[in-house]
Design a protein around this motif. Structure first.
Motif, PDB file in Angstrom:
ATOM      1  N   UNK A  33       3.221   8.674   1.577  1.00 45.90           N
ATOM      2  CA  UNK A  33       4.172   8.136   0.354  1.00 45.90           C
ATOM      3  C   UNK A  33       5.110   7.068   1.059  1.00 45.90           C
ATOM      4  N   UNK A  34       5.805   7.446   2.203  1.00 42.93           N
ATOM      5  CA  UNK A  34       6.622   6.605   2.705  1.00 42.93           C
ATOM      6  C   UNK A  34       6.047   5.138   3.075  1.00 42.93           C
ATOM      7  N   UNK A  35       4.739   5.010   3.512  1.00 50.40           N
ATOM      8  CA  UNK A  35       4.065   3.983   3.939  1.00 50.40           C
ATOM      9  C   UNK A  35       3.924   3.137   2.472  1.00 50.40           C
ATOM     10  N   UNK A  36       3.341   3.861   1.482  1.00 50.00           N
ATOM     11  CA  UNK A  36       3.305   3.344  -0.037  1.00 50.00           C
ATOM     12  C   UNK A  36       4.444   2.531  -0.317  1.00 50.00           C
ATOM     13  N   UNK A  37       5.383   3.210  -0.244  1.00 51.01           N
ATOM     14  CA  UNK A  37       6.759   2.703  -0.749  1.00 51.01           C
ATOM     15  C   UNK A  37       7.088   1.507   0.067  1.00 51.01           C
ATOM     16  N   UNK A  38       7.045   1.459   1.326  1.00 43.47           N
ATOM     17  CA  UNK A  38       7.268   0.240   2.050  1.00 43.47           C
ATOM     18  C   UNK A  38       6.289  -1.010   1.671  1.00 43.47           C
ATOM     19  N   UNK A  39       4.822  -0.573   1.620  1.00 38.52           N
ATOM     20  CA  UNK A  39       4.047  -1.489   1.025  1.00 38.52           C
ATOM     21  C   UNK A  39       4.347  -2.124  -0.119  1.00 38.52           C
ATOM     22  N   UNK A  40       4.808  -1.397  -1.094  1.00 37.21           N
ATOM     23  CA  UNK A  40       5.163  -1.748  -2.417  1.00 37.21           C
ATOM     24  C   UNK A  40       6.415  -2.949  -2.209  1.00 37.21           C
ATOM     25  N   UNK A  41       7.526  -2.564  -1.491  1.00 36.92           N
ATOM     26  CA  UNK A  41       8.626  -3.598  -1.151  1.00 36.92           C
ATOM     27  C   UNK A  41       7.942  -4.774  -0.550  1.00 36.92           C
ATOM     28  N   UNK A  42       7.003  -4.647   0.513  1.00 40.16           N
ATOM     29  CA  UNK A  42       6.611  -5.924   0.971  1.00 40.16           C
ATOM     30  C   UNK A  42       6.088  -6.920  -0.070  1.00 40.16           C
ATOM     31  N   UNK A  43       5.132  -5.985  -0.871  1.00 39.72           N
ATOM     32  CA  UNK A  43       4.127  -6.883  -2.012  1.00 39.72           C
ATOM     33  C   UNK A  43       5.277  -7.579  -2.794  1.00 39.72           C
ATOM     34  N   UNK A  44       6.182  -6.881  -3.368  1.00 41.51           N
ATOM     35  CA  UNK A  44       7.100  -7.399  -4.103  1.00 41.51           C
ATOM     36  C   UNK A  44       7.934  -8.471  -3.478  1.00 41.51           C
ATOM     37  N   UNK A  45       8.187  -8.345  -2.345  1.00 45.60           N
ATOM     38  CA  UNK A  45       8.945  -9.415  -1.508  1.00 45.60           C
ATOM     39  C   UNK A  45       7.920 -10.764  -1.307  1.00 45.60           C
ATOM     40  N   UNK A  46       6.638 -10.309  -1.108  1.00 42.83           N
ATOM     41  CA  UNK A  46       5.632 -11.589  -1.045  1.00 42.83           C
ATOM     42  C   UNK A  46       5.607 -12.382  -2.476  1.00 42.83           C
ATOM     43  N   UNK A  47       5.537 -11.407  -3.424  1.00 48.17           N
ATOM     44  CA  UNK A  47       5.350 -12.237  -4.645  1.00 48.17           C
ATOM     45  C   UNK A  47       6.506 -12.995  -5.049  1.00 48.17           C
TER      46      UNK A  47
END
Length: 73
Positions: A33-47
């Motif tokens: 869950x922590x990794x998924x949250x971090x990846x979601x943040x990174x994806x939002x930043x890249x978008x």
């Protein structure tokens, strides 16, 4: 086997094993869950970065078009 020759399970002996397995799975789930949250943040930043770059490219294309029109007159 019990006295009658049937196999039986000593469930009280399984409780510690099951408890540890649940703890292990819970810890792994928390990590996922922590990794998924971090990846979601990174994806939002890249978008956001991509959208900003797309806007800059569009602005530059419009400027280039205006310059080409001005030069061709």
């Amino acid at each position: 086997k019990n006295d009658d020759g049937f196999y039986q399970v000593y469930y009280d002996g399984l409780i510690p094993w099951i408890t540890e397995a649940i703890k292990t799975l819970s810890a792994r789930l928390s990590g996922v869950e922590a990794a998924q949250t971090q990846q979601s943040r990174e994806i939002a930043s890249l978008k956001e970065e991509s959208e900003a770059k797309d806007k800059k490219i569009k602005d530059l294309e419009e400027r280039l078009e205006r310059l080409e029109r001005a030069v061709s007159k």
